[in-house]
Motif scaffolding. Structure first.
Motif, PDB file in Angstrom:
ATOM      1  N   TYR A 184      40.443  93.418 -17.765  1.00 43.85           N
ATOM      2  CA  TYR A 184      39.462  93.896 -18.753  1.00 43.85           C
ATOM      3  C   TYR A 184      38.028  93.698 -18.249  1.00 43.85           C
ATOM      4  O   TYR A 184      37.162  94.549 -18.462  1.00 43.85           O
ATOM      5  CB  TYR A 184      39.654  93.188 -20.095  1.00 43.85           C
ATOM      6  CG  TYR A 184      40.834  93.698 -20.888  1.00 43.85           C
ATOM      7  CD1 TYR A 184      40.843  94.995 -21.406  1.00 43.85           C
ATOM      8  CD2 TYR A 184      41.958  92.901 -21.122  1.00 43.85           C
ATOM      9  CE1 TYR A 184      41.934  95.484 -22.123  1.00 43.85           C
ATOM     10  CE2 TYR A 184      43.052  93.374 -21.846  1.00 43.85           C
ATOM     11  CZ  TYR A 184      43.040  94.674 -22.347  1.00 43.85           C
ATOM     12  OH  TYR A 184      44.111  95.150 -23.049  1.00 43.85           O
ATOM     13  N   GLY A 188      35.353  96.628 -17.675  1.00 48.81           N
ATOM     14  CA  GLY A 188      34.029  96.516 -18.303  1.00 48.81           C
ATOM     15  C   GLY A 188      32.904  96.700 -17.304  1.00 48.81           C
ATOM     16  O   GLY A 188      31.904  97.380 -17.591  1.00 48.81           O
ATOM     17  N   TYR A 191      32.473 100.402 -16.428  1.00 52.93           N
ATOM     18  CA  TYR A 191      31.773 101.105 -17.525  1.00 52.93           C
ATOM     19  C   TYR A 191      30.289 100.741 -17.550  1.00 52.93           C
ATOM     20  O   TYR A 191      29.434 101.595 -17.787  1.00 52.93           O
ATOM     21  CB  TYR A 191      32.417 100.788 -18.874  1.00 52.93           C
ATOM     22  CG  TYR A 191      33.653 101.604 -19.178  1.00 52.93           C
ATOM     23  CD1 TYR A 191      33.640 103.000 -19.051  1.00 52.93           C
ATOM     24  CD2 TYR A 191      34.834 101.001 -19.599  1.00 52.93           C
ATOM     25  CE1 TYR A 191      34.776 103.758 -19.329  1.00 52.93           C
ATOM     26  CE2 TYR A 191      35.976 101.746 -19.886  1.00 52.93           C
ATOM     27  CZ  TYR A 191      35.935 103.135 -19.741  1.00 52.93           C
ATOM     28  OH  TYR A 191      37.043 103.887 -20.016  1.00 52.93           O
ATOM     29  N   SER A 198      28.839 100.817 -24.637  1.00 52.19           N
ATOM     30  CA  SER A 198      29.710 100.395 -25.745  1.00 52.19           C
ATOM     31  C   SER A 198      31.138 100.174 -25.241  1.00 52.19           C
ATOM     32  O   SER A 198      31.820  99.230 -25.657  1.00 52.19           O
ATOM     33  CB  SER A 198      29.662 101.393 -26.905  1.00 52.19           C
ATOM     34  OG  SER A 198      30.168 102.622 -26.471  1.00 52.19           O
ATOM     35  N   LYS A 199      31.590 101.009 -24.286  1.00 50.28           N
ATOM     36  CA  LYS A 199      32.917 100.816 -23.691  1.00 50.28           C
ATOM     37  C   LYS A 199      32.945  99.523 -22.859  1.00 50.28           C
ATOM     38  O   LYS A 199      33.942  98.790 -22.860  1.00 50.28           O
ATOM     39  CB  LYS A 199      33.304 102.013 -22.815  1.00 50.28           C
ATOM     40  CG  LYS A 199      33.682 103.247 -23.616  1.00 50.28           C
ATOM     41  CD  LYS A 199      34.105 104.373 -22.698  1.00 50.28           C
ATOM     42  CE  LYS A 199      34.498 105.621 -23.495  1.00 50.28           C
ATOM     43  NZ  LYS A 199      34.761 106.765 -22.607  1.00 50.28           N
ATOM     44  N   LEU A 201      31.186  96.881 -23.383  1.00 50.12           N
ATOM     45  CA  LEU A 201      31.185  95.776 -24.337  1.00 50.12           C
ATOM     46  C   LEU A 201      32.592  95.503 -24.875  1.00 50.12           C
ATOM     47  O   LEU A 201      33.040  94.354 -24.927  1.00 50.12           O
ATOM     48  CB  LEU A 201      30.241  96.126 -25.489  1.00 50.12           C
ATOM     49  CG  LEU A 201      29.472  95.006 -26.179  1.00 50.12           C
ATOM     50  CD1 LEU A 201      28.797  94.087 -25.188  1.00 50.12           C
ATOM     51  CD2 LEU A 201      28.449  95.611 -27.133  1.00 50.12           C
ATOM     52  N   THR A 202      33.286  96.570 -25.250  1.00 50.63           N
ATOM     53  CA  THR A 202      34.658  96.434 -25.759  1.00 50.63           C
ATOM     54  C   THR A 202      35.556  95.734 -24.736  1.00 50.63           C
ATOM     55  O   THR A 202      36.313  94.819 -25.077  1.00 50.63           O
ATOM     56  CB  THR A 202      35.241  97.829 -26.098  1.00 50.63           C
ATOM     57  OG1 THR A 202      34.366  98.464 -27.014  1.00 50.63           O
ATOM     58  CG2 THR A 202      36.619  97.734 -26.718  1.00 50.63           C
ATOM     59  N   SER A 203      35.464  96.159 -23.470  1.00 55.13           N
ATOM     60  CA  SER A 203      36.312  95.559 -22.425  1.00 55.13           C
ATOM     61  C   SER A 203      35.927  94.104 -22.162  1.00 55.13           C
ATOM     62  O   SER A 203      36.796  93.239 -22.035  1.00 55.13           O
ATOM     63  CB  SER A 203      36.201  96.359 -21.122  1.00 55.13           C
ATOM     64  OG  SER A 203      36.787  97.624 -21.278  1.00 55.13           O
ATOM     65  N   TYR A 204      34.628  93.844 -22.071  1.00 56.40           N
ATOM     66  CA  TYR A 204      34.176  92.467 -21.830  1.00 56.40           C
ATOM     67  C   TYR A 204      34.594  91.531 -22.974  1.00 56.40           C
ATOM     68  O   TYR A 204      34.963  90.381 -22.752  1.00 56.40           O
ATOM     69  CB  TYR A 204      32.656  92.419 -21.683  1.00 56.40           C
ATOM     70  CG  TYR A 204      32.111  92.824 -20.329  1.00 56.40           C
ATOM     71  CD1 TYR A 204      32.846  92.649 -19.154  1.00 56.40           C
ATOM     72  CD2 TYR A 204      30.822  93.361 -20.217  1.00 56.40           C
ATOM     73  CE1 TYR A 204      32.324  93.009 -17.918  1.00 56.40           C
ATOM     74  CE2 TYR A 204      30.291  93.709 -18.977  1.00 56.40           C
ATOM     75  CZ  TYR A 204      31.038  93.528 -17.836  1.00 56.40           C
ATOM     76  OH  TYR A 204      30.518  93.865 -16.604  1.00 56.40           O
ATOM     77  N   GLU A 205      34.513  92.036 -24.211  1.00 56.94           N
ATOM     78  CA  GLU A 205      34.877  91.197 -25.362  1.00 56.94           C
ATOM     79  C   GLU A 205      36.383  90.926 -25.392  1.00 56.94           C
ATOM     80  O   GLU A 205      36.811  89.823 -25.743  1.00 56.94           O
ATOM     81  CB  GLU A 205      34.382  91.833 -26.674  1.00 56.94           C
ATOM     82  CG  GLU A 205      32.878  91.623 -26.834  1.00 56.94           C
ATOM     83  CD  GLU A 205      32.261  92.437 -27.962  1.00 56.94           C
ATOM     84  OE1 GLU A 205      32.920  93.361 -28.481  1.00 56.94           O
ATOM     85  OE2 GLU A 205      31.103  92.149 -28.314  1.00 56.94           O
ATOM     86  N   ARG A 206      37.172  91.924 -24.994  1.00 53.83           N
ATOM     87  CA  ARG A 206      38.628  91.722 -24.920  1.00 53.83           C
ATOM     88  C   ARG A 206      38.947  90.654 -23.864  1.00 53.83           C
ATOM     89  O   ARG A 206      39.790  89.779 -24.072  1.00 53.83           O
ATOM     90  CB  ARG A 206      39.292  93.059 -24.564  1.00 53.83           C
ATOM     91  CG  ARG A 206      40.798  93.072 -24.610  1.00 53.83           C
ATOM     92  CD  ARG A 206      41.364  93.048 -26.015  1.00 53.83           C
ATOM     93  NE  ARG A 206      42.778  92.653 -26.018  1.00 53.83           N
ATOM     94  CZ  ARG A 206      43.220  91.411 -26.064  1.00 53.83           C
ATOM     95  NH1 ARG A 206      42.380  90.390 -26.128  1.00 53.83           N
ATOM     96  NH2 ARG A 206      44.521  91.155 -26.071  1.00 53.83           N
ATOM     97  N   GLU A 209      38.080  87.224 -25.284  1.00 53.19           N
ATOM     98  CA  GLU A 209      39.081  86.756 -26.278  1.00 53.19           C
ATOM     99  C   GLU A 209      40.269  86.087 -25.577  1.00 53.19           C
ATOM    100  O   GLU A 209      40.750  85.039 -26.008  1.00 53.19           O
ATOM    101  CB  GLU A 209      39.624  87.931 -27.105  1.00 53.19           C
ATOM    102  CG  GLU A 209      38.704  88.410 -28.211  1.00 53.19           C
ATOM    103  CD  GLU A 209      39.102  89.807 -28.697  1.00 53.19           C
ATOM    104  OE1 GLU A 209      40.284  90.194 -28.525  1.00 53.19           O
ATOM    105  OE2 GLU A 209      38.226  90.523 -29.211  1.00 53.19           O
TER     106      GLU A 209
END
Length: 278
Positions: A184, A188, A191, A198-199, A201-206, A209
């Motif tokens: 991920y 990120g 992207y 925004s993509k 961010l989604t990957s980095y946040e996943r 987690e």
């Protein structure tokens, strides 16, 4: 009598090898080289010239040089290891794939991306033959190829390699395995380089987690995630969010790394730069 001497020498070589492993894991690279070399010297006296065990020693020495940034020495050790393996092992043995992978890694570190790619692809070809279709080592190969394409600015190729790596890892590994977090993170980063924040961010946040579940609370890899998320917010002009993530990264790195580590200087620069923009 001769047998006893040989077995004593083997024991001695084994001891030097394990002392090398310990020093390597502690980051004491000069001592690691010394012990690995002593182990190799004994093996060269006691083993036939193309014994796979010699290749293993050259590989270990190459890994230390690679981590020290001594890339030409790393390359010559890895290539010596590969030469022996080509004679000693069947043509599609997984150890050959590991050697090509290591050589690719050195070329990548040297910025010689086309050579890195050729070695990584050779490694992948062998692994496709030698391993089951969703083996984690295949994911590792696709990930390395993705990193080279990212470095070359070939973002769509990078993305498809990293996504292939992620697909395999989702099948092969438990859901919160750190290697999934790495996939991920890599996606990120591509992207982010493409300006698709925004993509990214989604990957980095996943990735973050998973790391929060898989790693202890002040692990340096968590800080890397906070810093990356900070970079995306910085790119998006959301400076107060960027600052708060940079500060989280700084806090962990200060606790977990030596004070002169480059990551600490890096995040301090990021904080100073974002404060100027606010």
């Amino acid at each position: 009598m001769l047998l006893n001497e040989a077995s004593n020498e083997n024991d001695e070589s084994y001891c030097y090898h394990y002392l090398g492993v310990i020093k390597y894991n502690l980051g004491q690279y000069n001592e690691a080289i010394e012990f690995y070399q002593k182990s190799l010297d004994i093996k060269e006296k006691t083993l036939p010239p193309n014994d796979p065990d010699l290749a293993y020693s050259y590989n270990n020495i190459g890994s230390v040089y690679n981590n020290m940034g001594e890339y030409s020495k790393a390359l010559s050790s890895y290539e010596r290891s590969l030469e022996i393996q080509k004679i000693a092992l069947p043509p599609n043995h997984p150890d050959l794939a590991a050697s090509y992978n290591n050589i690719g890694n050195v070329y990548d570190n040297m910025g010689e991306y086309s050579k890195a790619l050729a070695s990584y692809e050779r490694s992948l070809d062998i692994r496709k033959i030698a391993l089951p279709p969703n083996h984690p080592d295949l994911a590792f190969s696709y990930g390395n190829i993705g990193l080279v394409y990212d470095n070359m600015g070939e973002y769509s190729k990078a993305l498809s390699s990293h996504e292939r790596s992620l697909e395999i890892r989702k099948i092969a590994l438990p859901p919160n395995h750190p290697d999934l977090a790495a996939s991920y993170l890599n996606i990120g980063s591509v992207y982010r380089n493409m300006g698709e924040y925004s993509k990214a961010l989604t990957s980095y946040e996943r990735s973050l987690e998973i790391k929060k579940i898989a790693l202890p609370p002040n692990h340096p890899n968590l800080a890397s995630s906070y810093n990356n998320i900070g970079l995306v917010y910085d790119n998006m002009g959301e400076y107060s969010k960027a600052l708060s993530y940079y500060e989280k990264a700084q806090d962990i790195w200060k606790k977990s790394l030596p004070s002169n580590h480059p990551h600490i200087a890096l995040v301090k620069r990021n904080i100073d730069n974002v404060k100027k923009k606010m």
